[in-house]
Design an enzyme around this catalytic site. Structure first.
Site, PDB file in Angstrom:
ATOM      1  N   SER A   1      34.518  47.381  43.698  1.00 35.17           N
ATOM      2  CA  SER A   1      34.644  48.782  44.136  1.00 35.17           C
ATOM      3  C   SER A   1      33.870  48.901  45.446  1.00 35.17           C
ATOM      4  CB  SER A   1      34.011  49.682  43.071  1.00 35.17           C
ATOM      5  OG  SER A   1      33.800  50.979  43.573  1.00 35.17           O
TER       6      SER A   1
ATOM      7  N   TYR B   1      26.820  52.096  37.100  1.00 32.19           N
ATOM      8  CA  TYR B   1      28.141  51.591  37.501  1.00 32.19           C
ATOM      9  C   TYR B   1      28.000  50.733  38.750  1.00 32.19           C
ATOM     10  CZ  TYR B   1      32.992  51.569  39.118  1.00 32.19           C
ATOM     11  OH  TYR B   1      34.228  51.175  39.563  1.00 32.19           O
TER      12      TYR B   1
HETATM   13  N1  LIG Z   1      39.785  54.614  39.870  1.00 32.06           N
HETATM   14  C1  LIG Z   1      38.923  54.379  40.848  1.00 32.06           C
HETATM   15  O1  LIG Z   1      38.617  55.266  41.683  1.00 32.06           O
HETATM   16  C2  LIG Z   1      38.328  52.987  40.993  1.00 32.06           C
HETATM   17  C3  LIG Z   1      37.648  52.705  42.194  1.00 32.06           C
HETATM   18  C4  LIG Z   1      37.078  51.447  42.364  1.00 32.06           C
HETATM   19  C5  LIG Z   1      37.169  50.504  41.363  1.00 32.06           C
HETATM   20  N2  LIG Z   1      37.822  50.780  40.195  1.00 32.06           N
HETATM   21  C6  LIG Z   1      37.869  49.731  39.159  1.00 32.06           C
HETATM   22  O2  LIG Z   1      39.213  49.453  38.835  1.00 32.06           O
HETATM   23  C7  LIG Z   1      39.301  48.986  37.485  1.00 32.06           C
HETATM   24  C8  LIG Z   1      40.380  49.756  36.736  1.00 32.06           C
HETATM   25  O3  LIG Z   1      39.981  51.113  36.666  1.00 32.06           O
HETATM   26  P1  LIG Z   1      41.012  52.340  36.555  1.00 32.06           P
HETATM   27  O4  LIG Z   1      40.622  53.316  37.590  1.00 32.06           O
HETATM   28  O5  LIG Z   1      42.417  51.852  36.507  1.00 32.06           O
HETATM   29  O6  LIG Z   1      40.510  52.952  35.158  1.00 32.06           O
HETATM   30  P2  LIG Z   1      41.277  53.260  33.783  1.00 32.06           P
HETATM   31  O7  LIG Z   1      42.608  53.885  34.052  1.00 32.06           O
HETATM   32  O8  LIG Z   1      40.271  53.987  32.963  1.00 32.06           O
HETATM   33  O9  LIG Z   1      41.537  51.796  33.162  1.00 32.06           O
HETATM   34  C9  LIG Z   1      40.499  51.018  32.631  1.00 32.06           C
HETATM   35  C10 LIG Z   1      41.094  49.917  31.769  1.00 32.06           C
HETATM   36  O10 LIG Z   1      40.009  49.120  31.253  1.00 32.06           O
HETATM   37  C11 LIG Z   1      40.306  48.834  29.907  1.00 32.06           C
HETATM   38  N3  LIG Z   1      39.100  48.570  29.108  1.00 32.06           N
HETATM   39  C12 LIG Z   1      38.014  49.350  28.989  1.00 32.06           C
HETATM   40  N4  LIG Z   1      37.150  48.802  28.116  1.00 32.06           N
HETATM   41  C13 LIG Z   1      37.728  47.644  27.673  1.00 32.06           C
HETATM   42  C14 LIG Z   1      37.355  46.624  26.753  1.00 32.06           C
HETATM   43  N5  LIG Z   1      36.211  46.648  26.078  1.00 32.06           N
HETATM   44  N6  LIG Z   1      38.208  45.563  26.563  1.00 32.06           N
HETATM   45  C15 LIG Z   1      39.380  45.511  27.231  1.00 32.06           C
HETATM   46  N7  LIG Z   1      39.786  46.442  28.104  1.00 32.06           N
HETATM   47  C16 LIG Z   1      38.967  47.499  28.311  1.00 32.06           C
HETATM   48  C17 LIG Z   1      41.063  50.042  29.378  1.00 32.06           C
HETATM   49  O11 LIG Z   1      41.945  49.639  28.327  1.00 32.06           O
HETATM   50  P3  LIG Z   1      41.716  49.946  26.759  1.00 32.06           P
HETATM   51  O12 LIG Z   1      40.926  51.207  26.645  1.00 32.06           O
HETATM   52  O13 LIG Z   1      43.113  50.051  26.217  1.00 32.06           O
HETATM   53  O14 LIG Z   1      41.031  48.715  26.275  1.00 32.06           O
HETATM   54  C18 LIG Z   1      41.886  50.454  30.594  1.00 32.06           C
HETATM   55  O15 LIG Z   1      43.151  49.840  30.584  1.00 32.06           O
HETATM   56  C19 LIG Z   1      37.895  49.140  36.896  1.00 32.06           C
HETATM   57  O16 LIG Z   1      37.230  47.896  36.927  1.00 32.06           O
HETATM   58  C20 LIG Z   1      37.220  50.138  37.838  1.00 32.06           C
HETATM   59  O17 LIG Z   1      35.823  49.995  37.854  1.00 32.06           O
HETATM   60  C21 LIG Z   1      38.406  52.017  39.998  1.00 32.06           C
END
Ligand SMILES: NC(=O)c1ccc[n+]([C@@H]2O[C@H](COP(=O)([O-])OP(=O)(O)OC[C@H]3O[C@@H](n4cnc5c(N)ncnc54)[C@H](OP(=O)(O)O)[C@@H]3O)[C@@H](O)[C@H]2O)c1
Length: 270
Positions: free
Chosen positions: A132, A145
């Site tokens: 990120s 985080y």
């Molecule tokens: N959205 C942003 O602004 C942003 C910015 C920078 C970086 N990121 C990074 O991008 C990545 C994806 O985030 P997103 O924004 O797409 O969030 P999201 O929609 O909340 O997706 C997060 C995913 O992680 C999975 N997860 C959580 N705990 C888990 C576990 N114990 N085992 C397996 N899977 C697990 C969830 O699946 P289940 O609950 O089904 O397991 C879900 O599919 C993350 O690493 C986040 O830090 C996001």
């Protein structure tokens, strides 16, 4: 031959969007997460959908074994599973902080350790880690985080230098603000952990900022673009940056002394 890819956290947001993109490009996609029902659409599109809890060693190795038994190789691992537990560093309960490390850092490394022996044996592979902009720059109320993503950055740099001689490439993706469930969860967690005490005015501004910028957040397809670039490039960069606010923030951080950055952050958080 279709390339074999595993995506963790494929049940929503960036992971799901990336899975759809790679399916459309005829990759053989293993979509893994805890919520199988949330990946039914990916199954319909041709993905292999499997349960994986990245915090559970047995679950990680069982799922990796299913993939390796079927395909005999893994070309690309996309470590995307992660979440943001927010609140002041004084108030976020340490077990909650540890839980976040267990998913964002140790979870990522569990899956990586499970994939590496096969990749080394193949003499090829790509590991793409979701960091990120928060892995380069720490902000108030996101300290834990940020700490997990700073770890992902360090581990990825170290791993890249350890495994390049085996033909394995390690690549970081550094998104800015992306329109997924993440920002809503971040606001709720900050309110739950720090919305009622000394930090509540700061939380109020944090939530207000999230609402103000909500409509500017980038579509998850922006990150799928970066990941596709990282997969296709013969000589990939170490880092790919994109999404709302990411480039300006990293530019300012490079340009300005830390005290100036503190001032800018204060104008946003008080
Ligand atoms: N959205 C942003 O602004 C942003 C910015 C920078 C970086 N990121 C990074 O991008 C990545 C994806 O985030 P997103 O924004 O797409 O969030 P999201 O929609 O909340 O997706 C997060 C995913 O992680 C999975 N997860 C959580 N705990 C888990 C576990 N114990 N085992 C397996 N899977 C697990 C969830 O699946 P289940 O609950 O089904 O397991 C879900 O599919 C993350 O690493 C986040 O830090 C996001």
């Amino acid at each position: 031959m279709n390339q074999i890819v595993m995506i963790t956290g494929a049940s929503s947001g960036i992971g799901k969007e990336t899975a759809k993109r790679l399916l459309a490009r005829h990759f053989r996609v293993y979509a893994v997460a805890r919520r199988l029902e949330a990946m039914e659409d990916l199954r319909t599109l041709g993905a292999e959908v499997l349960h994986m809890d990245v915090t559970n060693e047995a679950s990680v190795y069982r799922t990796m074994e299913i993939l390796l038994q079927k395909e005999g190789r893994i070309d690309i691992l996309i470590n995307n599973a992660g979440f943001g537990s927010t609140g002041s560093l004084e108030e976020v309960p340490l077990p909650e902080a540890q839980g976040q490390f267990d998913v964002n850092v140790f979870g990522l490394m569990r899956v990586t350790q499970a994939a590496l022996p096969a990749m080394r044996a193949q003499g090829a592979g790509r590991i793409i880690n979701l960091s990120s902009v928060g892995g380069q720059f720490a902000t108030p109320l996101s300290g834990w985080y940020n700490a997990t993503k700073f770890c992902v950055e360090a581990l990825s740099d170290s791993l890249r230098r350890e495994v390049s001689s085996f033909g394995i490439k390690v690549i970081l993706i550094e998104p800015g603000g992306i329109n997924t469930g993440w920002p809503v969860d971040a606001a709720l967690n900050a309110q739950r952990n720090s919305g009622h005490g000394a930090y509540s005015p700061m939380v109020g501004r944090f939530v207000k900022n999230l609402r103000t910028y909500e409509h500017k957040l980038s579509d998850p397809s922006v990150v799928a673009d970066l990941i596709e670039k990282a997969i296709r490039s013969p000589r990939p960069s170490t880092r790919y940056v994109g999404g709302f606010g990411a480039r300006p923030l990293l530019f300012l951080r490079r340009l300005l002394p830390p005290k100036w950055m503190d001032y800018i952050v204060r104008t946003q958080f008080g």
